[in-house]
Design a protein around this motif. Structure first.
Motif, short mmCIF file in Angstrom:
data_model
loop_
_atom_site.label_atom_id
_atom_site.label_comp_id
_atom_site.label_asym_id
_atom_site.label_seq_id
_atom_site.Cartn_x
_atom_site.Cartn_y
_atom_site.Cartn_z
N LEU A 46 0.78 -1.32 -0.09
CA LEU A 46 0.01 0.22 0.05
C LEU A 46 0.93 1.24 0.13
N LEU A 47 1.94 1.33 0.78
CA LEU A 47 3.00 2.37 0.83
C LEU A 47 3.50 2.75 -0.52
N VAL A 48 3.99 1.62 -1.01
CA VAL A 48 4.56 1.82 -2.36
C VAL A 48 3.80 2.23 -3.51
N ALA A 49 2.58 1.53 -3.48
CA ALA A 49 1.61 1.96 -4.51
C ALA A 49 1.01 3.49 -4.26
N GLY A 50 1.11 3.59 -3.04
CA GLY A 50 0.44 5.27 -2.88
C GLY A 50 1.75 6.33 -3.38
N SER A 51 3.00 5.90 -3.07
CA SER A 51 4.14 6.54 -3.42
C SER A 51 3.94 6.67 -5.07
N TRP A 52 3.63 5.64 -5.64
CA TRP A 52 3.62 5.90 -7.39
C TRP A 52 2.55 6.87 -7.78
N VAL A 53 1.47 6.38 -7.20
CA VAL A 53 0.22 7.25 -7.36
C VAL A 53 0.43 8.74 -7.32
N LEU A 54 0.88 9.16 -6.13
CA LEU A 54 1.17 10.34 -5.79
C LEU A 54 2.32 11.21 -6.50
N SER A 55 3.16 10.28 -7.00
CA SER A 55 4.42 10.99 -7.93
C SER A 55 3.63 10.96 -9.28
N CYS A 56 2.87 10.09 -9.55
CA CYS A 56 2.23 10.45 -10.91
C CYS A 56 1.39 11.38 -11.07
N VAL A 57 0.56 11.85 -10.07
CA VAL A 57 -0.38 13.05 -10.02
C VAL A 57 0.34 14.16 -10.14
N ILE A 58 1.65 14.21 -9.01
CA ILE A 58 2.38 15.81 -8.94
C ILE A 58 3.14 15.84 -10.12
N ALA A 59 3.77 14.83 -10.99
CA ALA A 59 4.44 14.92 -12.41
C ALA A 59 3.49 15.47 -13.41
N LEU A 60 1.95 14.83 -13.43
CA LEU A 60 0.99 15.12 -14.35
C LEU A 60 0.54 16.49 -13.99
N LEU A 61 0.59 17.34 -12.75
CA LEU A 61 0.12 18.50 -12.69
C LEU A 61 0.89 19.42 -13.09
N HIS A 62 2.49 19.19 -12.84
CA HIS A 62 3.25 20.20 -13.38
C HIS A 62 3.64 20.33 -14.70
N THR A 63 3.22 18.92 -15.57
CA THR A 63 3.43 19.00 -16.93
C THR A 63 2.02 19.56 -17.60
#
Length: 226
Positions: A46-63
């Motif tokens: 759960l922690l690793v999956a949450g890290s991936w999801v948050l990283s994807c959302v943050i990267a997509l927001l800036h892009t």
């Protein structure tokens, strides 16, 4: 844009994973009897999956915020990757919203991840100092030494670039190589050297190299035919 997205995704994921690994070491040292119940497989996934999801959302927001900007004619970046700060300097549009999001999100992520790392090691230090002994210090160092070295290298070089420098230079590029290339490459070696199988494989490789080197150095022996 794809280059920028991948860079932001992996950089953010590195921050989250370093924080999670610090928490893992805190549980291993401060609560060793409850380690298997606290750091169970479901929680780790759960922690690793949450890290991936948050990283994807943050990267997509800036892009997506960067896509709406228009850029000037001179689009040369003196670097080896598309850094967000360097791209914003090339824009002819108003970048106030981008800078606000970067400041807000960067502050939250920095304080969250670095706070978890710092808090974990403060608790580890206080736990060890309550009953200091050479055995406990050696165990704590063997458990946390690799993680501390990676955290120091990653945050030290990145802070030197984005905090102390106002423009890119040769020293900044070298420092960015440290936290973008060298640190991820060292992670598999640093964290796997404590594995017994990895150590045995390395010992076998070293012994084979020594054997073949010795064979090449030994002079040939002449055998007389009977």
């Amino acid at each position: 844009m794809s280059h920028l997205y991948c860079f932001l995704l992996l950089a953010g994921l590195d921050n989250f994973l370093l924080a999670l690994m610090a928490y893992d070491r805190y549980v291993a040292i401060c609560q060793p009897l409850h380690y298997t119940t606290i750091m169970r497989e479901g929680l780790c996934v759960l922690l690793v999956a949450g890290s991936w999801v948050l990283s994807c959302v943050i990267a997509l927001l800036h892009t997506l915020l960067l896509v709406r900007l228009s850029f000037c004619a001179d689009n040369a970046i003196i670097h080896f990757f598309c850094d967000l700060a360097a791209l914003l300097k090339l824009s002819c549009s108003d970048t106030s919203l981008n800078e606000l999001v970067i400041f807000t999100e960067g502050t939250i992520i920095l304080f969250l991840c670095f706070g978890i790392i710092l808090g974990s090691y403060i608790r580890i230090g206080t736990t060890i100092l309550r009953a200091p002994s050479t055995k406990r210090l050696f165990k704590a160092f063997s458990t946390c030494g690799s993680h501390v070295s990676v955290v120091s290298l990653y945050y030290g070089t990145s802070a030197g670039i984005y905090i102390s420098s106002s423009s890119w230079g040769s020293k900044d590029i070298i420092a960015s190589v440290m936290y973008m290339v060298v640190t991820p490459m060292l992670n598999p070696f640093i964290y796997s050297l404590r594995n017994r199988d990895i150590k045995q494989a390395l010992d076998m490789c070293v012994n084979r190299v020594k054997f073949f080197k010795q064979q090449s150095l030994d002079p040939p022996v002449a055998v007389r035919a009977q």
